[in-house]
Design an enzyme around this catalytic site. Sequence first.
Site, PDB file in Angstrom:
ATOM      1  N   ASP A  14      22.351  11.796  16.328  1.00  0.00           N
ATOM      2  CA  ASP A  14      23.637  12.391  15.977  1.00  0.00           C
ATOM      3  C   ASP A  14      24.719  11.329  16.109  1.00  0.00           C
ATOM      4  O   ASP A  14      24.820  10.656  17.134  1.00  0.00           O
ATOM      5  CB  ASP A  14      23.957  13.580  16.897  1.00  0.00           C
ATOM      6  CG  ASP A  14      25.178  14.322  16.396  1.00  0.00           C
ATOM      7  OD1 ASP A  14      25.114  14.850  15.271  1.00  0.00           O
ATOM      8  OD2 ASP A  14      26.197  14.337  17.110  1.00  0.00           O
ATOM      9  N   ASP A  48      -9.317  11.694 -18.811  1.00  0.00           N
ATOM     10  CA  ASP A  48      -9.188  13.150 -18.600  1.00  0.00           C
ATOM     11  C   ASP A  48      -9.445  13.874 -19.919  1.00  0.00           C
ATOM     12  O   ASP A  48      -9.552  13.232 -20.977  1.00  0.00           O
ATOM     13  CB  ASP A  48      -7.789  13.493 -18.041  1.00  0.00           C
ATOM     14  CG  ASP A  48      -7.845  14.690 -17.095  1.00  0.00           C
ATOM     15  OD1 ASP A  48      -8.554  15.658 -17.415  1.00  0.00           O
ATOM     16  OD2 ASP A  48      -7.191  14.652 -16.040  1.00  0.00           O
TER      17      ASP A  48
HETATM   18  O1  LIG Z   1      29.819   4.588   8.449  1.00  0.00           O
HETATM   19  C1  LIG Z   1      29.112   5.608   8.432  1.00  0.00           C
HETATM   20  N1  LIG Z   1      29.215   6.562   9.395  1.00  0.00           N
HETATM   21  C2  LIG Z   1      28.452   7.677   9.396  1.00  0.00           C
HETATM   22  C3  LIG Z   1      27.521   7.890   8.385  1.00  0.00           C
HETATM   23  C4  LIG Z   1      26.654   9.115   8.312  1.00  0.00           C
HETATM   24  O2  LIG Z   1      27.293  10.201   8.928  1.00  0.00           O
HETATM   25  C5  LIG Z   1      26.337  11.206   9.257  1.00  0.00           C
HETATM   26  C6  LIG Z   1      26.651  11.728  10.627  1.00  0.00           C
HETATM   27  O3  LIG Z   1      26.233  13.054  10.729  1.00  0.00           O
HETATM   28  P1  LIG Z   1      25.054  13.552  11.676  1.00  0.00           P
HETATM   29  O4  LIG Z   1      24.787  12.587  12.752  1.00  0.00           O
HETATM   30  O5  LIG Z   1      25.385  14.944  12.044  1.00  0.00           O
HETATM   31  O6  LIG Z   1      23.799  13.542  10.713  1.00  0.00           O
HETATM   32  P2  LIG Z   1      23.533  14.345   9.386  1.00  0.00           P
HETATM   33  O7  LIG Z   1      23.835  13.500   8.190  1.00  0.00           O
HETATM   34  O8  LIG Z   1      24.181  15.689   9.408  1.00  0.00           O
HETATM   35  O9  LIG Z   1      21.959  14.529   9.420  1.00  0.00           O
HETATM   36  P3  LIG Z   1      21.088  15.291  10.540  1.00  0.00           P
HETATM   37  O10 LIG Z   1      20.091  16.088   9.742  1.00  0.00           O
HETATM   38  O11 LIG Z   1      20.441  14.211  11.346  1.00  0.00           O
HETATM   39  O12 LIG Z   1      21.981  16.167  11.348  1.00  0.00           O
HETATM   40  C7  LIG Z   1      24.973  10.502   9.223  1.00  0.00           C
HETATM   41  O13 LIG Z   1      24.247  10.930   8.073  1.00  0.00           O
HETATM   42  C8  LIG Z   1      25.324   9.025   9.072  1.00  0.00           C
HETATM   43  O14 LIG Z   1      24.356   8.312   8.361  1.00  0.00           O
HETATM   44  C9  LIG Z   1      27.409   6.901   7.381  1.00  0.00           C
HETATM   45  O15 LIG Z   1      26.591   7.026   6.431  1.00  0.00           O
HETATM   46  N2  LIG Z   1      28.209   5.777   7.446  1.00  0.00           N
END
Ligand SMILES: O=c1[nH]cc([C@@H]2O[C@H](COP(=O)(O)OP(=O)(O)OP(=O)(O)O)[C@@H](O)[C@H]2O)c(=O)[nH]1
Length: 631
Positions: free
Chosen positions: A88, A494
């Site tokens: 996260d 096939d």
């Molecule tokens: O510079 C960047 N900062 C952040 C990101 C992307 O932001 C998201 C953060 O969200 P989270 O950790 O909740 O993850 P999710 O995308 O919701 O996927 P989960 O299924 O793991 O909850 C994350 O995707 C970072 O990669 C970025 O791309 N650049």
Amino acid sequence: MVLHPVLGKLVSKRVVLASASPRRQEILTNVGLRFEVVPSWFKETLEKSYFAAPYEYAVETAKQKALEVANRMHVKHLRTPDVVIGADTIVSVDEQILEKPVDKQDAYRMLSRLNGKEHSVFTGVAIIHCSSKDNQLEMEVTDFYEETKVKFSDLSEDLLWEYIHSGEPMDKAGGYGIQALGGMLVEYVHGDFLNVMGFPLNHFCKKLAELYYPPSKHNVQHKKYDSIPSVDTFENLSDVESESSNFTEHKGASKLDSSGMCSSGSIYNSENSSSVRSGFMVPLENRNGMPENATRLPSKILELMDGFRASKALFVASKLKMFDHLKNKGPLKAVDIANEVGTSVCGTERLLDACAALGLLEKTPQGYSNTDSTNTYLTSDGEYSLHGYIIHSNDHLWPLFTYLESAVKEGSRQNHRAFGKKAEDLFKDYYHSQEVKQRFMAAMHSIAHLTARDVATAFDLSRFKSACDLGGCTGALAHELVQIYPNLKVTVFDLPEVIANTSYFQPSAQHTAPVTFVSGDFFKDNLPEADLYILSRVLHDWPDEKVHVLLSKISAVCKPGSALLVAESVLDEQKTCPPTAVLQSLSMTEGKQRSGSEYKQLLEKHGFTNVQIKITENLLDVVLCFKTLSP
Ligand SMILES: O=c1[nH]cc([C@@H]2O[C@H](COP(=O)(O)OP(=O)(O)OP(=O)(O)O)[C@@H](O)[C@H]2O)c(=O)[nH]1
């Protein structure tokens, strides 16, 4: 430098990334890690004010994401993974936690906060090692976080809005993506860049090093894992299994039961995170003071009882192409989708809510939108679309399974009941109805395309100059093979009716050697010459007698030193695993799923020796064997 870092320790394990983030998938794929993606259904709604520091929130959320997936995979008929990774990412500025913006105004609010200032990006990571004992899930949780400091330049309002209108901020913590346009906003970065992108790879490797190379007792006080040990060869991974199956008391790891509670009653303790109050652990089962066994058993059974509803919801949403509409136009309200597809508003709303509950859609005040994996696998036109197979499951398998009881009583397939026709007549339909033929080919293509990489790379096939994929249908595996082995010439053999319909499935831009398609019936006609014959998802369709006919035919044309590669889901010797293959057998076709020793026996009988089996943990396993001089 040895380029097999500690990540190689995960090579023999079933690794699951509990994240829908394409960036996390990319970072881990780039370093050669093989894993499945199972996005977590855990809602990121922990009460932030309960956490003493922002990183504690990120670590706890990462852990709950991973625990949810580990539990779900164990409870469902899926096999329990060995390792589940959750993460996260949050941004922290002026004591505030920023996650992904919910809309453009929210993105503006976040970016204005960050404008001209330094902020911290924290990614919490949880690594869960799972094992199943007496069908009970045991988990060991290791977690950590990484902090990176980022400073934004002074940015004008116009620039901020231009950036927001690009759409980039919406799925990114803090409302920016440092790896793309957002990089232009950044004056400096102190720390791990990949951590900002969503996954602190370096710290992750160090953590694995701690886990897989635990310090010996006498130097436990002094040893620090600042460097990442390397694994010189994959052969010396033999210690991995014993280490992982005996995975106890490593630093930063704590044992959890399947509800996500520490079995010892204590809370995990990690190097970089202070302890979190037990009140924040989200129990995944309704415990109600009942004994553990009493609460766990119903959830498994209930999930199985509900499985048919979930499958049908997926099938119907796919058939009505709801995911296609959402990909092109989402987020959309139920009424808009109902208008597009011509369905009732109330029925559509219920179906969309069910899809959101199943993690296929996201629901926000703006409406419903696809998750990343829905865009990848469930829309009908995506490269890795499973749409064809889903429609086949709905139109063909579902009616058959409705008559499972009769099938079990009578020991035969139920085509006559399900479709009013005998199996042979139904088979003829495939070749008369263009629509049914295309549907069936699309179904076969979905699976072949998704498994092609694993099948093609299970063994090193670079020694072969020519290959013939018998029953190779649309050529999905053949195209993968020519891409991986540029010196290999591949022929797909096939039935004429199949070959006549392959053009729709060919890759648009062909950068590799072309694949040749030849029509014929492998039971009746001469087989094209090749050093390597391939039978992918063919043998399970036929009873032993027919398999003998086919193998003896292949054996007759195989020169000594040539090989045969069989791709099938190989059953364990007890024939209870993998569940997908065992369940497939219930269709009661005259064919059957077979175990490793059954394949070995069949092949050896026809002069194939040195039979090697690779269990890929994906849908298809791979058997390779060689033709000797005389059968
Ligand atoms: O510079 C960047 N900062 C952040 C990101 C992307 O932001 C998201 C953060 O969200 P989270 O950790 O909740 O993850 P999710 O995308 O919701 O996927 P989960 O299924 O793991 O909850 C994350 O995707 C970072 O990669 C970025 O791309 N650049």
